[in-house]
Design an enzyme around this catalytic site. Sequence first.
Site, PDB file in Angstrom:
ATOM      1  N   LYS A 111       0.819  -1.220   0.000  1.00 24.63           N
ATOM      2  CA  LYS A 111       0.000   0.000   0.000  1.00 24.63           C
ATOM      3  C   LYS A 111       0.851   1.267   0.000  1.00 24.63           C
ATOM      4  O   LYS A 111       0.403   2.334  -0.388  1.00 24.63           O
ATOM      5  CB  LYS A 111      -0.983  -0.016   1.159  1.00 24.63           C
ATOM      6  CG  LYS A 111      -2.056  -1.082   0.943  1.00 24.63           C
ATOM      7  CD  LYS A 111      -3.197  -1.018   1.909  1.00 24.63           C
ATOM      8  CE  LYS A 111      -4.270  -2.038   1.553  1.00 24.63           C
ATOM      9  NZ  LYS A 111      -3.830  -3.449   1.787  1.00 24.63           N
TER      10      LYS A 111
HETATM   11  C1  LIG Z   1      -4.446  -4.524   1.166  1.00 25.35           C
HETATM   12  C2  LIG Z   1      -3.641  -5.777   1.038  1.00 25.35           C
HETATM   13  C3  LIG Z   1      -3.959  -6.782   0.095  1.00 25.35           C
HETATM   14  C4  LIG Z   1      -5.184  -6.708  -0.791  1.00 25.35           C
HETATM   15  O1  LIG Z   1      -5.103  -5.670  -1.735  1.00 25.35           O
HETATM   16  P1  LIG Z   1      -6.425  -5.133  -2.457  1.00 25.35           P
HETATM   17  O2  LIG Z   1      -5.990  -3.991  -3.291  1.00 25.35           O
HETATM   18  O3  LIG Z   1      -7.355  -4.745  -1.352  1.00 25.35           O
HETATM   19  O4  LIG Z   1      -6.952  -6.272  -3.242  1.00 25.35           O
HETATM   20  C5  LIG Z   1      -3.130  -7.885   0.000  1.00 25.35           C
HETATM   21  N1  LIG Z   1      -2.046  -8.016   0.792  1.00 25.35           N
HETATM   22  C6  LIG Z   1      -1.707  -7.086   1.707  1.00 25.35           C
HETATM   23  C7  LIG Z   1      -0.514  -7.317   2.577  1.00 25.35           C
HETATM   24  C8  LIG Z   1      -2.481  -5.934   1.871  1.00 25.35           C
HETATM   25  O5  LIG Z   1      -2.137  -5.015   2.792  1.00 25.35           O
END
Ligand SMILES: *Cc1c(COP(=O)(O)O)cnc(C)c1O
Length: 463
Positions: A111
Amino acid sequence: MNYFSTRGQVEPVGFADAVMMGLGNDGGLLLPVSIPAVTDRLEAWRQLDYPSLAFEVLRLFVNTEDISDEELQTLVTRSYATFDHPEIAPVVPVGDIYVMELFHGPTLAFKDFALQLLGNLFEHILARRGQRLNIVGATSGDTGSAAIAGVRGKGNISIFVMHPHNRVSPLQERQMTTVLDDNVHNIAIEGTFDDGQRIMKALFNDLGFKQDYSLGAVNSVNWARVAAQIVYYFWGAFRVQEATGAAAVQCSVPTGNFGDVFAGYLARRMGAPITNLVVATNENDILSRFFATGVYSRSTVVPTLSPSMDIQIASNFERYLYYAVGEDSKRLCGLMAAFAEAGEIALSPAAPGCMDPGMRTGSCDTAATLSTICGYHEAAGYILDPHTAVGVEVGARARKEEEVPLLCLATAHPAKFAAAVTEAIGEAARHPALDALTTLETRCAVLPATEAAVREHITSTLA
Ligand SMILES: *Cc1c(COP(=O)(O)O)cnc(C)c1O
């Protein structure tokens, strides 16, 4: 580039307005009016380092009246300067797959790719407009730290993040509360995550308060987050092509809110050398059931080893659905209303998008997650985090053709999920930045789980 809403009730807006709007004012999600075709640029793009590639991709989506090329270059450079690896998103061979490590940002999860950029975009746009933004959010522990890291120290922005007191892991808590910048305000509420969400909704529903205090959210549907994530699909495909000489790759993506994999969908439509994507879910499998059957139906959330994917209603899915129903806002609105009411909608399997040949899918349960972490550790000496393991396991199972190399997105550093990793391999993964957290000073307000208490805290802090 201009943006419209999937629900068809927002006049086209430019990039800066789209970033500031987040969720469309009509409740829909914003999309670019066209998807740029870049096939003729791939040869030039594959020579670029990560920030330069990010600049080239992002400038297709930005309006130069809002952000000049020079400014965009500066924002992008600054956003990825916080990463601790020179390649930003290194692609490494692990056994018979390739892993793209998206965990070298400040909070060790993917993120950061979007939120580091979003923080800089907010700061730039607010300064130009002479505005302020006070971000209010509620977290179950996992995403709060990336939002905080994105805006810490930025001008014209404050952030208030509620987490449930003593109900997030000590590590997650410290990733948030050790950030001591003046504009960062952690709140531990004496209640649950749902209380935090309820309080946040109540504050936002008070339109007078929202306006007087310039409240905003950093939600998972902000267009800038999707745009930032498109970049690494090109990057990763290029690196695997270099290593293998393959004409194209397939990408497996561990999925929760469908934000990450939707960026991959757009990259593929833009012309990235990707044959197909694999939508990988844990036991919360609403998305894998949809891609397998054409039926999108809600069930209850079960807690798993990959908590960032413990989601039943995928907030970004509406963007994909819009294309799947032939870019028909009316039909989309009907489907969303039907889903809100009945918790289930069905696309006929003949519809484009359903059984999409570009989308493979599958889900991975707890036992398979653990055995995948264990198996790659034993065979390749590499430790997968539990989210990444879901993508790897489903990717290996659902990959389309054996000859096409498989690129798996690693969304978090394994040290962030020590309990699951220890259960799988008998030892925890370590990361110096996480080890250092235990000795750092923290700051956090503990408040009762009431709207009044949180409102009072915000107004007195901002006074
Ligand atoms: C948020 C997240 C996901 C999922 O991503 P999306 O964009 O919500 O599909 C997968 N792995 C981790 C570690 C995350 O923080």
